[in-house]
Design a protein around this motif. Structure first.
Motif, PDB file in Angstrom:
ATOM      1  N   SER A 159       0.808  -1.223   0.000  1.00 40.01           N
ATOM      2  CA  SER A 159       0.000   0.000   0.000  1.00 40.01           C
ATOM      3  C   SER A 159       0.840   1.271   0.000  1.00 40.01           C
ATOM      4  O   SER A 159       0.323   2.341  -0.282  1.00 40.01           O
ATOM      5  N   ASN A 160       2.106   1.185   0.332  1.00 34.65           N
ATOM      6  CA  ASN A 160       2.963   2.372   0.401  1.00 34.65           C
ATOM      7  C   ASN A 160       4.209   2.179  -0.449  1.00 34.65           C
ATOM      8  O   ASN A 160       4.868   1.152  -0.382  1.00 34.65           O
ATOM      9  N   ASP A 161       4.510   3.196  -1.248  1.00 33.95           N
ATOM     10  CA  ASP A 161       5.736   3.176  -2.050  1.00 33.95           C
ATOM     11  C   ASP A 161       6.345   4.574  -2.052  1.00 33.95           C
ATOM     12  O   ASP A 161       5.654   5.573  -1.889  1.00 33.95           O
ATOM     13  N   MET A 162       7.649   4.596  -2.270  1.00 30.94           N
ATOM     14  CA  MET A 162       8.354   5.876  -2.296  1.00 30.94           C
ATOM     15  C   MET A 162       9.404   5.844  -3.388  1.00 30.94           C
ATOM     16  O   MET A 162      10.010   4.807  -3.655  1.00 30.94           O
ATOM     17  N   GLY A 163       9.614   6.994  -4.038  1.00 30.16           N
ATOM     18  CA  GLY A 163      10.635   7.109  -5.063  1.00 30.16           C
ATOM     19  C   GLY A 163      11.158   8.530  -5.124  1.00 30.16           C
ATOM     20  O   GLY A 163      10.603   9.446  -4.515  1.00 30.16           O
TER      21      GLY A 163
END
Length: 205
Positions: A159-163
């Motif tokens: 449910s959570n992603d970062m870039g």
């Protein structure tokens, strides 16, 4: 002879009764000399302050090598939490929590950095989402109307992603750089400040 003697006596009395103008002249000259000395002391003090100011300016120039100083860093939200977007059109993100803004090139009201100095710049942004069950996240660095670099993520099992992404580009005075969220897309932020936008001048043209 008596008349001559009387005239001499009267003249002598008049001379004796004249006010001592010489003393007044002496007092007046002393006062003028004192004022001149006071003014000279003030001028000397002013000269010393100017020399100190010149010395401080020279020290600052030696530290910065006479180069313009431009740098900023900001996070998306000042407070609170939640999604930003979706919007009906591509939208410049407004990073409202300003950590630094040397040179005042970044405007939190618009989210746009405007170059006041021509040169080569570094820019970086980070993107965080909480996609379940919201749409994809697509975020880009824009130079004027030109898309430079992007980060994209779609919903999946997590449910959570970062870039993040970054770019080094030349700018002319008046060019604008901002981070754009594509239409119908969202990002998420909270008090941990996941979404940031940073830039600084590497060297002037």
């Amino acid at each position: 002879m008596k008349n001559i003697a009387v005239l001499i006596l009267v003249f002598g009395c008049c001379v004796c009764q004249r006010p001592p103008h010489g003393n007044d002249d002496t007092l007046s000259l002393t006062s003028i000399n004192q004022k001149v000395a006071d003014n000279a002391a003030k001028i000397t003090l002013l000269e010393a302050k100017l020399l100190n100011a010149e010395r401080e300016v020279l020290e600052l120039r030696s530290l910065t090598a006479g180069k313009p100083q431009v740098a900023f860093s900001a996070a998306l939200m000042k407070s609170g939490r939640g999604n930003v977007g979706p919007f009906n059109t591509d939208t410049a993100l407004k990073y409202n929590k300003v950590f630094s803004n040397t040179g005042n090139g970044y405007n939190p009201s618009t989210g746009i950095f405007t170059a006041h100095v021509s040169g080569t710049y570094f820019f970086r942004f980070s993107m965080f989402n909480n996609l379940s069950p919201t749409p994809n996240s697509v975020v880009s660095i824009m130079k004027n109307n030109e898309r430079l670099v992007s980060v994209w993520d779609t919903s999946g099992t997590d449910s959570n992603d970062m870039g993040s992404n970054a770019v080094v580009i030349p700018l002319e005075e008046g060019d604008g750089v901002y981070v754009q969220l594509l239409a119908t897309r969202v990002i998420y932020d909270d008090e941990w400040k996941y979404n940031t936008f940073t830039g600084f001048l590497l060297f002037a043209a």
